[in-house]
Design a protein around this motif. Sequence first.
Motif, PDB file in Angstrom:
ATOM      1  N   HIS A 173      -4.811  -5.952   4.483  1.00 37.85           N
ATOM      2  CA  HIS A 173      -4.080  -4.699   4.370  1.00 37.85           C
ATOM      3  C   HIS A 173      -2.707  -4.970   3.745  1.00 37.85           C
ATOM      4  O   HIS A 173      -1.956  -5.829   4.231  1.00 37.85           O
ATOM      5  N   PRO A 174      -2.338  -4.262   2.680  1.00 32.67           N
ATOM      6  CA  PRO A 174      -1.024  -4.490   2.058  1.00 32.67           C
ATOM      7  C   PRO A 174       0.128  -4.241   3.027  1.00 32.67           C
ATOM      8  O   PRO A 174       1.211  -4.818   2.859  1.00 32.67           O
ATOM      9  N   ALA A 179       5.206  -5.301   5.826  1.00 33.33           N
ATOM     10  CA  ALA A 179       5.933  -5.425   7.089  1.00 33.33           C
ATOM     11  C   ALA A 179       6.689  -6.747   7.153  1.00 33.33           C
ATOM     12  O   ALA A 179       7.832  -6.800   7.631  1.00 33.33           O
ATOM     13  N   SER A 180       6.060  -7.814   6.688  1.00 34.19           N
ATOM     14  CA  SER A 180       6.729  -9.116   6.675  1.00 34.19           C
ATOM     15  C   SER A 180       7.963  -9.074   5.779  1.00 34.19           C
ATOM     16  O   SER A 180       9.028  -9.604   6.141  1.00 34.19           O
ATOM     17  N   SER A 181       7.832  -8.421   4.622  1.00 34.46           N
ATOM     18  CA  SER A 181       8.979  -8.306   3.714  1.00 34.46           C
ATOM     19  C   SER A 181      10.082  -7.452   4.327  1.00 34.46           C
ATOM     20  O   SER A 181      11.277  -7.776   4.205  1.00 34.46           O
ATOM     21  N   ASP A 182       9.696  -6.361   5.008  1.00 33.38           N
ATOM     22  CA  ASP A 182      10.699  -5.492   5.640  1.00 33.38           C
ATOM     23  C   ASP A 182      11.458  -6.213   6.741  1.00 33.38           C
ATOM     24  O   ASP A 182      12.624  -5.890   7.025  1.00 33.38           O
ATOM     25  N   PRO A 187       8.995 -13.969  -0.089  1.00 31.69           N
ATOM     26  CA  PRO A 187       7.585 -13.969  -0.519  1.00 31.69           C
ATOM     27  C   PRO A 187       6.844 -15.251  -0.132  1.00 31.69           C
ATOM     28  O   PRO A 187       5.675 -15.200   0.267  1.00 31.69           O
ATOM     29  N   LEU A 188       7.526 -16.403  -0.226  1.00 34.49           N
ATOM     30  CA  LEU A 188       6.880 -17.657   0.137  1.00 34.49           C
ATOM     31  C   LEU A 188       6.578 -17.690   1.631  1.00 34.49           C
ATOM     32  O   LEU A 188       5.479 -18.097   2.046  1.00 34.49           O
ATOM     33  N   ARG A 189       7.531 -17.259   2.439  1.00 39.11           N
ATOM     34  CA  ARG A 189       7.317 -17.260   3.892  1.00 39.11           C
ATOM     35  C   ARG A 189       6.221 -16.258   4.274  1.00 39.11           C
ATOM     36  O   ARG A 189       5.409 -16.521   5.165  1.00 39.11           O
ATOM     37  N   THR A 190       6.171 -15.121   3.593  1.00 37.11           N
ATOM     38  CA  THR A 190       5.103 -14.150   3.840  1.00 37.11           C
ATOM     39  C   THR A 190       3.739 -14.745   3.516  1.00 37.11           C
ATOM     40  O   THR A 190       2.768 -14.565   4.262  1.00 37.11           O
ATOM     41  N   PHE A 191       3.698 -15.479   2.417  1.00 35.26           N
ATOM     42  CA  PHE A 191       2.419 -16.098   2.044  1.00 35.26           C
ATOM     43  C   PHE A 191       1.991 -17.140   3.077  1.00 35.26           C
ATOM     44  O   PHE A 191       0.828 -17.173   3.496  1.00 35.26           O
TER      45      PHE A 191
END
Length: 281
Positions: A173-174, A179-182, A187-191
């Motif tokens: 789900h995008p 949510a991680s970005s918010d 981006p690396l940590r979200t990945f």
Amino acid sequence: MRRRLLLLGPALGWWAVFLVIPVSLVIAYSVFERGTYGGVVPTLTLDNFARAVDPLYLRVLLFSLRVAVLATVIALLIGYPAAYFIATLPRRWRTPVLVLVILPFWTSLLIRTYAWIVLLNREGLINRGLEALGLVGEPLPLLYNEFAIVLGLVYGYLPLMILPIYSSIERLHPELREASSDLGATPLRTFVRVTLPLTLPGIAAGCIFVFVPSLGSFIVPDLLGGGLAIMVGNLIQAQFLKARDWPFGAVLALILIALMGLLLFLQAWLLERDRRQAIDG
């Protein structure tokens, strides 16, 4: 009950004819003796298993494992970014790109492997191109070695890595990444913390789909390795077709079946663990 059996009949019949019976024959042959002129003599023995742990055959197995692991790792390093790229394309472009990914499967693996011989030999297109560009002074030894075998395996089975990883990424789900970005994640940590863990089932499936056929392959090592590097698949083929030692060939095949079963068990365990974590979460 009869209706269920009727519906399950074709699948169970296929499973029995092409899995249960062949594996049963392999198990039976593995404990029999080789005939004087080949074939099988129904005399029980465990000598075939003792031969399998001979240092000569263990070296072949270890070499096969090394090549298969290397091909799987390279396929993963190439396949994951490719799958991620496809999964993030607009929907109208995903299907055409996926068709391009599976397009090589429409051609025989044998023909595609011969094509690599044309590309990799000393007078092939790659060496000629490198010489024309002035990058090398003499042709590189790209063929009939471990490099050529790994390259052929990666090329042959790369789609089997891309497709399951793409399926895992496409189902994400995008909102999870948003949510991680918010919450302030890069981006690396979200990945690393979101995308990668949630796509582990696809990674596991892709690794199995590449590792298992790579370990048992005999066409690619025979053609691109020039017969100089023997893998387990070549050894099994030689035992059945040349040496006519079916019992020992069955033992070697049984080892591959056992490894495949272990990998499938690990995959099922990962899927079940992720399912439980999703339910608990």
